[in-house]
Motif scaffolding. Structure first.
Motif, PDB file in Angstrom:
ATOM      1  N   LYS A 126      11.378 -71.521  19.886  1.00  0.00           N
ATOM      2  CA  LYS A 126      12.282 -70.956  20.894  1.00  0.00           C
ATOM      3  C   LYS A 126      13.726 -71.422  20.651  1.00  0.00           C
ATOM      4  O   LYS A 126      14.670 -70.633  20.779  1.00  0.00           O
ATOM      5  CB  LYS A 126      11.826 -71.359  22.292  1.00  0.00           C
ATOM      6  N   ARG A 127      13.864 -72.701  20.287  1.00  0.00           N
ATOM      7  CA  ARG A 127      15.216 -73.220  20.007  1.00  0.00           C
ATOM      8  C   ARG A 127      15.828 -72.490  18.822  1.00  0.00           C
ATOM      9  O   ARG A 127      16.993 -72.060  18.885  1.00  0.00           O
ATOM     10  CB  ARG A 127      15.137 -74.721  19.726  1.00  0.00           C
ATOM     11  N   TRP A 167      19.355 -68.389  16.527  1.00  0.00           N
ATOM     12  CA  TRP A 167      19.505 -67.174  15.719  1.00  0.00           C
ATOM     13  C   TRP A 167      20.138 -66.054  16.543  1.00  0.00           C
ATOM     14  O   TRP A 167      21.043 -65.359  16.064  1.00  0.00           O
ATOM     15  CB  TRP A 167      18.143 -66.745  15.186  1.00  0.00           C
ATOM     16  N   ASP A 168      19.662 -65.871  17.772  1.00  0.00           N
ATOM     17  CA  ASP A 168      20.219 -64.823  18.634  1.00  0.00           C
ATOM     18  C   ASP A 168      21.715 -65.052  18.868  1.00  0.00           C
ATOM     19  O   ASP A 168      22.520 -64.109  18.818  1.00  0.00           O
ATOM     20  CB  ASP A 168      19.489 -64.787  19.979  1.00  0.00           C
ATOM     21  N   ALA A 169      22.067 -66.320  19.147  1.00  0.00           N
ATOM     22  CA  ALA A 169      23.479 -66.638  19.370  1.00  0.00           C
ATOM     23  C   ALA A 169      24.293 -66.411  18.094  1.00  0.00           C
ATOM     24  O   ALA A 169      25.430 -65.911  18.142  1.00  0.00           O
ATOM     25  CB  ALA A 169      23.620 -68.088  19.838  1.00  0.00           C
ATOM     26  N   GLY A 211      21.967 -70.422   5.881  1.00  0.00           N
ATOM     27  CA  GLY A 211      20.568 -70.675   6.178  1.00  0.00           C
ATOM     28  C   GLY A 211      19.939 -69.715   7.163  1.00  0.00           C
ATOM     29  O   GLY A 211      18.724 -69.738   7.344  1.00  0.00           O
ATOM     30  N   LEU A 212      20.740 -68.874   7.816  1.00  0.00           N
ATOM     31  CA  LEU A 212      20.204 -67.908   8.768  1.00  0.00           C
ATOM     32  C   LEU A 212      20.313 -66.501   8.176  1.00  0.00           C
ATOM     33  O   LEU A 212      21.387 -66.098   7.729  1.00  0.00           O
ATOM     34  CB  LEU A 212      20.943 -67.969  10.107  1.00  0.00           C
ATOM     35  N   ASN A 213      19.192 -65.806   8.207  1.00  0.00           N
ATOM     36  CA  ASN A 213      19.110 -64.473   7.623  1.00  0.00           C
ATOM     37  C   ASN A 213      19.289 -63.435   8.724  1.00  0.00           C
ATOM     38  O   ASN A 213      18.538 -63.403   9.697  1.00  0.00           O
ATOM     39  CB  ASN A 213      17.742 -64.283   6.948  1.00  0.00           C
ATOM     40  N   ARG A 258      14.611 -62.663  12.197  1.00  0.00           N
ATOM     41  CA  ARG A 258      14.563 -63.576  13.345  1.00  0.00           C
ATOM     42  C   ARG A 258      13.370 -64.508  13.173  1.00  0.00           C
ATOM     43  O   ARG A 258      12.277 -64.062  12.809  1.00  0.00           O
ATOM     44  CB  ARG A 258      14.415 -62.786  14.642  1.00  0.00           C
ATOM     45  N   PRO A 259      13.515 -65.808  13.422  1.00  0.00           N
ATOM     46  CA  PRO A 259      12.384 -66.724  13.246  1.00  0.00           C
ATOM     47  C   PRO A 259      11.191 -66.303  14.093  1.00  0.00           C
ATOM     48  O   PRO A 259      11.336 -65.965  15.276  1.00  0.00           O
ATOM     49  CB  PRO A 259      12.955 -68.072  13.721  1.00  0.00           C
TER      50      PRO A 259
END
Length: 287
Positions: A173-174, A179-181, A278-280, A284-285
């Motif tokens: 969730k974190r 990722w959303d932010a 590091g974020l694609n 989304r995770p």
């Protein structure tokens, strides 16, 4: 003082000899599922009944282990583990059965041969043989006395698995929130960059249009000076072409489009370059 105490072991009641066993337990033990001798079978079944009752009370299932002919599998909502009820074997010298069967006279001496026989001591193994906890009959206690400890260990493993799952869920969730932010920030950064590039492009086009208009006027002045000559008309035509090109390029000719742009339905490819390392943007995770 304040040292944390381990919770007491649950009371595990083993059914008495006059209490009928459930059909589920008899089915579990059918087909030599228990690695015990005939002399210990009834006691082993009652211990298995006690374990089955504890599992049922906790919402767990006790089933045959598909990977072990003599084992069982405890399945819980959080984890599974292997379980085996075994009789410990000892070496004992007994008459050689082959020689005994071939003996012609009852008084004929038959040599003894060392064989593995049941000791009557039962043990309960939790987990695979190479990494397990075991409780067994010993001089000071019986396996029945240790069933509470065994069930407590199973509950501890379930609780630990539950804690690990909760931690994974919280971590997911974190990371999803991050990722959303990050996606929202990347979209805003893309829009800001888009408008910056657009306004600079507009300014460059306007400057080029102004240069073309200056050039168009210079062509007209030259055509006026060449009035009556063969080149005056071509000069005027070229001046008109320069003017038309200036009007085509100049964003001021369409003032309704001169404003901040907010594109709809942005795609990951649009803002991927603005995501943190590091974020694609496409992924989304999920675990």
């Amino acid at each position: 003082g304040d040292a944390r105490q381990s919770p007491p072991h649950p009371e595990v009641e083993v059914p008495a000899a006059n209490v009928p066993l459930s059909q589920e337990v008899r089915d579990l033990a059918a087909g030599r599922r228990l690695a015990v001798t005939d002399n210990s079978m009834e006691r082993a079944l009652r211990i298995l009944q006690a374990i089955h009752s504890q599992c049922t009370a906790r919402g767990w299932s006790l089933q045959r282990d598909p990977n072990d002919d003599r084992g069982f599998r405890v399945s819980t909502p959080e984890c599974d583990f292997e379980l085996a009820l075994i009789e410990e074997l000892i070496d004992q010298e007994l008459p050689d059965e082959d020689v005994l069967a071939a003996a012609k006279y009852p008084w004929q001496r038959v040599p003894l041969k060392k064989r593995k026989v049941g000791s009557g001591r039962l043990s309960l193994r939790l987990g695979p043989y190479y990494h397990c906890r075991t409780w067994a009959d010993r001089r000071r206690w019986s396996l029945e006395d240790k069933l509470g400890a065994a069930v407590a260990e199973m509950q501890r493993r379930v609780d630990e698995a539950d804690s690990r799952r909760r931690r994974r869920e919280q971590d997911l969730k974190r990371r999803q929130h991050e990722w959303d932010a990050a996606v929202e920030a990347a979209k805003r950064a893309f829009v800001i960059d888009l408008n910056r590039r657009w306004i600079r492009e507009q300014a460059a086009l306007h400057a080029e249009a102004k240069s073309l208009r200056t050039y168009s006027q210079a062509l007209r002045d030259l055509a006026e000076a060449q009035t009556g000559t063969a080149i005056s008309d071509p000069l005027r035509q070229w001046a008109q072409a320069a003017q038309e090109e200036a009007d085509r390029l100049d964003p001021l000719t369409e003032p309704a489009g001169l404003r901040h742009v907010e594109p709809e339905n942005l795609q990951p490819d649009d803002y991927a370059a603005f995501m943190p390392p590091g974020l694609n943007a496409h992924s989304r995770p999920t675990r």
